[in-house]
Design an enzyme around this catalytic site. Structure first.
Site, PDB file in Angstrom:
ATOM      1  N   THR A 167       0.873  -1.175   0.000  1.00  0.00           N
ATOM      2  CA  THR A 167       0.000   0.000   0.000  1.00  0.00           C
ATOM      3  C   THR A 167       0.910   1.224   0.000  1.00  0.00           C
ATOM      4  O   THR A 167       2.018   1.173   0.540  1.00  0.00           O
ATOM      5  CB  THR A 167      -0.888   0.043   1.247  1.00  0.00           C
ATOM      6  OG1 THR A 167      -0.042   0.065   2.387  1.00  0.00           O
ATOM      7  CG2 THR A 167      -1.808  -1.150   1.318  1.00  0.00           C
ATOM      8  N   LYS A 225     -14.284  17.246  11.539  1.00  0.00           N
ATOM      9  CA  LYS A 225     -15.194  17.214  12.678  1.00  0.00           C
ATOM     10  C   LYS A 225     -15.370  18.639  13.202  1.00  0.00           C
ATOM     11  O   LYS A 225     -14.432  19.236  13.714  1.00  0.00           O
ATOM     12  CB  LYS A 225     -14.620  16.309  13.775  1.00  0.00           C
ATOM     13  CG  LYS A 225     -15.634  16.018  14.853  1.00  0.00           C
ATOM     14  CD  LYS A 225     -15.275  14.771  15.628  1.00  0.00           C
ATOM     15  CE  LYS A 225     -16.520  14.252  16.294  1.00  0.00           C
ATOM     16  NZ  LYS A 225     -16.486  14.098  17.671  1.00  0.00           N
ATOM     17  N   GLU A 277      -5.774  -3.311  -1.751  1.00  0.00           N
ATOM     18  CA  GLU A 277      -6.249  -4.549  -1.123  1.00  0.00           C
ATOM     19  C   GLU A 277      -7.355  -5.237  -1.922  1.00  0.00           C
ATOM     20  O   GLU A 277      -7.740  -6.351  -1.600  1.00  0.00           O
ATOM     21  CB  GLU A 277      -6.792  -4.246   0.289  1.00  0.00           C
ATOM     22  CG  GLU A 277      -5.735  -3.836   1.308  1.00  0.00           C
ATOM     23  CD  GLU A 277      -5.421  -2.344   1.286  1.00  0.00           C
ATOM     24  OE1 GLU A 277      -5.735  -1.668   0.274  1.00  0.00           O
ATOM     25  OE2 GLU A 277      -4.856  -1.842   2.272  1.00  0.00           O
ATOM     26  N   TRP A 304     -20.022  15.962  11.407  1.00  0.00           N
ATOM     27  CA  TRP A 304     -19.020  15.610  10.399  1.00  0.00           C
ATOM     28  C   TRP A 304     -19.296  16.375   9.112  1.00  0.00           C
ATOM     29  O   TRP A 304     -20.430  16.536   8.703  1.00  0.00           O
ATOM     30  CB  TRP A 304     -19.073  14.118  10.102  1.00  0.00           C
ATOM     31  CG  TRP A 304     -18.711  13.246  11.257  1.00  0.00           C
ATOM     32  CD1 TRP A 304     -19.572  12.538  12.045  1.00  0.00           C
ATOM     33  CD2 TRP A 304     -17.412  12.990  11.767  1.00  0.00           C
ATOM     34  NE1 TRP A 304     -18.871  11.858  13.013  1.00  0.00           N
ATOM     35  CE2 TRP A 304     -17.540  12.119  12.866  1.00  0.00           C
ATOM     36  CE3 TRP A 304     -16.121  13.430  11.408  1.00  0.00           C
ATOM     37  CZ2 TRP A 304     -16.446  11.662  13.601  1.00  0.00           C
ATOM     38  CZ3 TRP A 304     -15.044  12.964  12.136  1.00  0.00           C
ATOM     39  CH2 TRP A 304     -15.205  12.099  13.216  1.00  0.00           C
TER      40      TRP A 304
HETATM   41  P1  ADP Z   1      -3.391   4.032  -0.397  1.00  0.00           P
HETATM   42  O1  ADP Z   1      -4.349   3.285   0.507  1.00  0.00           O
HETATM   43  O2  ADP Z   1      -2.014   3.771  -0.058  1.00  0.00           O
HETATM   44  O3  ADP Z   1      -3.773   5.469  -0.627  1.00  0.00           O
HETATM   45  P2  ADP Z   1      -4.772   2.835  -2.579  1.00  0.00           P
HETATM   46  O4  ADP Z   1      -4.488   3.077  -3.991  1.00  0.00           O
HETATM   47  O5  ADP Z   1      -4.989   1.457  -2.134  1.00  0.00           O
HETATM   48  O6  ADP Z   1      -3.556   3.414  -1.828  1.00  0.00           O
HETATM   49  O7  ADP Z   1      -5.993   3.755  -2.166  1.00  0.00           O
HETATM   50  C1  ADP Z   1      -7.258   3.259  -1.904  1.00  0.00           C
HETATM   51  C2  ADP Z   1      -8.117   4.380  -1.429  1.00  0.00           C
HETATM   52  O8  ADP Z   1      -8.311   5.341  -2.455  1.00  0.00           O
HETATM   53  C3  ADP Z   1      -9.520   3.976  -1.042  1.00  0.00           C
HETATM   54  O9  ADP Z   1      -9.552   3.443   0.257  1.00  0.00           O
HETATM   55  C4  ADP Z   1     -10.266   5.295  -1.139  1.00  0.00           C
HETATM   56  O10 ADP Z   1     -10.073   6.084   0.010  1.00  0.00           O
HETATM   57  C5  ADP Z   1      -9.577   5.976  -2.276  1.00  0.00           C
HETATM   58  N1  ADP Z   1     -10.372   5.832  -3.500  1.00  0.00           N
HETATM   59  C6  ADP Z   1     -10.231   4.931  -4.477  1.00  0.00           C
HETATM   60  N2  ADP Z   1     -11.124   5.153  -5.456  1.00  0.00           N
HETATM   61  C7  ADP Z   1     -11.864   6.215  -5.080  1.00  0.00           C
HETATM   62  C8  ADP Z   1     -12.951   6.937  -5.663  1.00  0.00           C
HETATM   63  N3  ADP Z   1     -13.444   6.636  -6.840  1.00  0.00           N
HETATM   64  N4  ADP Z   1     -13.474   7.970  -4.953  1.00  0.00           N
HETATM   65  C9  ADP Z   1     -12.977   8.306  -3.751  1.00  0.00           C
HETATM   66  N5  ADP Z   1     -11.938   7.691  -3.168  1.00  0.00           N
HETATM   67  C10 ADP Z   1     -11.392   6.649  -3.816  1.00  0.00           C
END
Ligand code: ADP
Length: 538
Positions: A181, A436, A327, A441
C-alpha cells in the site's frame, strides 16, 4: 455430488499462452524514457516472458521467491508481469517515487531476491543500495547509461536462457504478484495477489459494465505498473489480445493525448488528476488533437468531480468512475447508469456517475454504522467493508494488522461511505479526512466536488484545521485554471446554494499547485501539516 467439470487451475500461464498463440501479431507500443516509441508484438512478449522465466529458473529461482521491479510502464515490464509468476516466482513491483528509507524497508520486509531495474532508474536503486541486499540486479538497457559493474545486463540474462521453458506446476492459490500500500495510511503493508484472484479480476474487467475490454480495443494503462498492477490492465489486455499502449514515464497531458491520437486508443485508465490535466489541455488547445472516436476512461483512486465527467464528455471522453484499493486488486465497483435509471434526467445521471458505482460481480459491500449495518438509503453512513474473491484476507507477514478484518471475514476499508437504495456506493471521505466541526461531520469530498464545478477552479482540496471553538473547521485550498480569475466571495455564494452554513469552508485560499502522493492523489496530510497553525481571524 460434485460437478463433472475439469479442475483447471486459474493461473496466468494460459493467459500468456493464449496471447502467444492467438494474438502474436497484435502490437504493444511503449513510450520510451527518451520520448521515442518502441514497438513489439504479443508474439515478442510471449517469447521473451518465457525466456525470462527460464533464465530465472536457471538462476536458481525457487517457488515463492520475490523478484522486484523498478520500472516504468513499458513492454519489458509486461514481460516481467508474466515471466516472473509463470516461473513460480512473485513479481514485486516497487513504487519508484517512494522515499529511499521507505523503499528499503519494503524491499527488506519482502525479502526480495532479485531486482530488474530500468537504466534510467538506477539512481533510485543507488539511493537504497547500501540498505538492501539483492542477489542479482538486472538492468534493462534503454540506451541511457551503461550497466554498472555490480549489475548485469537484462538482455544478456535473457540471452543466457538456452533451451525450452517448461512451466512448473502452478497452484491457482499461490501468490503471483505483490504490492505494498502506498503508505497514505501508516506503514506500508504488503498484499499478495494469487493467480486465481488476478485471473478473476481480469475476467471482470472484460465485463461490459466494467471496463468492457475486448480484442478490438486499444488500451492505455495510465496508472503506474508499480501500483496495484496498473489496475490489472496489462493482464486483461494480454488475455483478450487488445493492442496495448504504455506511456513510460511520460504522463503529462500532451504526451498522453499524442498517444491517444497517434495510436487510436479507445480505453485509458488513471487517477482523476491525470484527466483534469487532459481536460485543461483540450480546453486550452482547441483543434490540436484530432480524436474523433469515443475514448472510454476508467478513473478512480480518488473521487471524480462531476465537472470532470461533464467536461470530458464534451470532448468525447467518457469516464467510468470506479472505486478500489490496493487490497482489492484493485477494481471493486464501477459507476455506470443502470437501464432502470436511464429515463432519469441528465443532471441525475451525472449525479449517479459521480458516485463510485455498484459492486462488481462477486464483490460485496456493506456500510457499518454505530449500531450495525447501515440501511441502503444514501444517507446513513459508516465505515465501508468489502469482501470477495480478489479482496485481500491478510497482509504479508503483518499479524499486528489483523484488526483490519472483521470476525465474519470482511475487510475494513477505512473509507466512510453511504449506499443508496439502488446499491450505488458513495465515498464520503477517508475516515482520517472527515472534518469534525462542533460534533458534526463534514465531507471534504462533497465540498471539493462543488468547488470544482466552478469554471475557474482546476483542483480543490478541503481540509480540517484545528479551531479553538469548533474543534476543526474546513479550509479550502484551490488551484485556478490557467488565465482565469475567481474570488472567495463568488465561491462562497456557489456553495451557499448547496451546503448549510456550518458546512461551508471558513477560508478560501489559492495556490499554484497542490501536493499529490506518489500515485497522484491529493496529499492532505501535507496540507494539514502546512496549515496546522492557521489563524482563523486572518
Ligand atoms: P493508499 O491506501 O495507499 O492510498 P490505494 O491506492 O490502495 O492506496 O488507495 C485506496 C483508497 O483510495 C480507497 O480506500 C479510497 O479512500 C480511495 N479511492 C479509491 N477510489 C476512489 C474513488 N473513486 N473515490 C474516492 N476515493 C477513492
Amino acid at each position: 455430488m460434485l460437478g463433472t467439470m475439469m479442475n483447471f487451475p486459474l493461473t496466468l500461464a494460459p493467459i500468456l499462452e493464449r496471447a502467444g498463440k492467438l494474438f502474436s501479431k497484435v502490437e504493444v507500443v511503449s513510450r520510451l524514457p527518451g520520448l521515442g516509441l518502441g514497438r513489439c508484438k504479443y508474439g515478442d512478449i510471449y517469447r521473451r516472458a518465457r525466456q525470462l522465466a527460464h533464465a530465472l529458473q536457471l538462476a536458481g529461482l525457487k517457488p515463492g521467491d520475490r523478484v522486484a521491479t523498478l520500472m516504468w510502464n513499458h513492454a519489458q515490464h509486461v514481460e516481467a508481469y508474466f515471466g516472473i509468476p509463470v516461473a513460480g516466482g512473485i513479481l514485486h513491483t516497487l513504487n519508484l517515487r517512494l522515499h529511499a528509507n521507505e523503499l528499503a524497508y519494503i524491499v527488506t520486509h519482502a525479502r526480495d531476491r532479485y531486482l530488474i531495474v530500468d537504466d534510467v532508474l538506477l539512481p533510485v536503486y543507488e539511493s537504497i543500495r547500501s540498505q538492501v541486499d539483492f542477489e542479482r540486479v538486472l538492468v534493462v538497457p534503454h540506451g541511457h547509461v551503461s550497466v554498472p559493474n555490480n549489475c548485469e545486463n537484462y538482455e544478456d540474462f535473457l540471452a543466457g536462457a538456452i533451451g525450452d521453458f517448461i512451466y512448473p506446476d502452478l497452484d491457482e492459490n499461490q501468490a503471483a504478484t505483490m504490492c505494498f500500500t502506498s503508505g497514505t495510511t501508516g506503514k506500508p503493508k504488503g498484499v499478495l495477489y494469487s493467480h486465481r484472484a488476478l485471473v478473476l479480476h481480469s475476467l471482470n474487467e472484460c465485463a461490459a459494465d466494467s471496463f468492457c475490454l475486448s480484442q478490438n480495443d486499444v488500451a492505455l494503462p495510465g496508472s503506474s505498473m508499480f501500483h496495484a498492477n496498473a489496475w490489472g490492465i496489462p493482464f486483461t489486455a494480454t488475455m483478450v489480445g487488445a493492442k496495448m499502449v504504455l506511456p513510460g514515464p511520460h504522463l503529462d497531458p500532451e504526451s498522453l493525448l499524442d498517444l491517444i491520437e497517434g495510436e487510436s486508443v479507445t480505453f485509458a485508465a488513471g487517477v482523476p488528476t491525470l484527466w483534469l490535466g487532459v481536460l485543461a489541455a483540450l480546453e486550452n488547445h482547441p483543434g490540436r488533437w484530432n480524436i474523433s472516436w469515443t475514448v472510454r476512461i476508467g478513473a478512480g483512486g480518488s473521487a471524480v468531480p462531476e465537472s470532470l465527467l461533464r467536461g470530458l464528455d464534451r470532448f468525447g471522453f467518457h469516464i467510468t468512475h470506479l472505486w478500489g484499493m490496493t487490497e482489492t486488486a484493485p477494481l471493486a465497483s464501477t459507476g455506470f447508469v443502470k437501464s432502470t435509471l436511464a429515463q432519469c434526467g441528465e443532471d441525475h445521471q451525472y449525479k449517479i456517475r459521480g458516485k463510485q458505482g455498484i459492486p462488481s460481480p462477486f464483490v460485496e459491500l456493506r456500510v457499518m454504522g454505530p449500531s450495525g449495518e447501515a440501511p441502503w438509503d444514501g444517507v446513513s453512513y459508516g465505515e465501508l467493508e468489502v469482501r470477495g474473491p480478489w479482496v485481500a484476507a491478510s497482509y504479508f507477514e503483518s499479524p499486528e494488522t489483523c484488526d483490519r478484518w472483521t470476525d465474519d471475514g470482511w475487510f475494513k476499508t477505512g473509507d466512510i461511505a453511504t449506499i443508496d437504495s439502488e446499491g450505488y456506493l458513495k465515498i464520503v471521505d477517508r475516515s482520517k479526512d472527515l472534518i469534525k466541526s462542533g460534533g458534526e461531520w463534514i465531507s471534504s469530498v462533497d465540498i471539493e466536488n462543488a468547488l470544482m464545478a466552478h469554471p475557474a477552479v482546476r483542483e480543490a482540496a478541503v481540509i480540517g484545521v484545528p479551531h479553538p471553538k469548533w474543534q476543526e473547521r474546513p479550509l479550502a485550498i484551490m488551484v485556478r485554471k490557467e488565465g482565469m480569475e475567481v474570488q472567495a466571495d463568488e465561491l462562497r455564494a456557489l456553495l451557499a446554494a448547496q451546503f448549510a452554513k456550518w458546512q461551508m469552508p471558513d477560508a478560501f485560499l489559492f495556490t499554484n499547485e497542490l501536493p499529490h502522493t506518489s500515485v497522484g492523489k491529493l496529499l492532505k496530510l501535507e496540507l494539514r501539516q502546512q496549515y496546522a497553525n492557521w489563524k482563523w481571524d486572518q
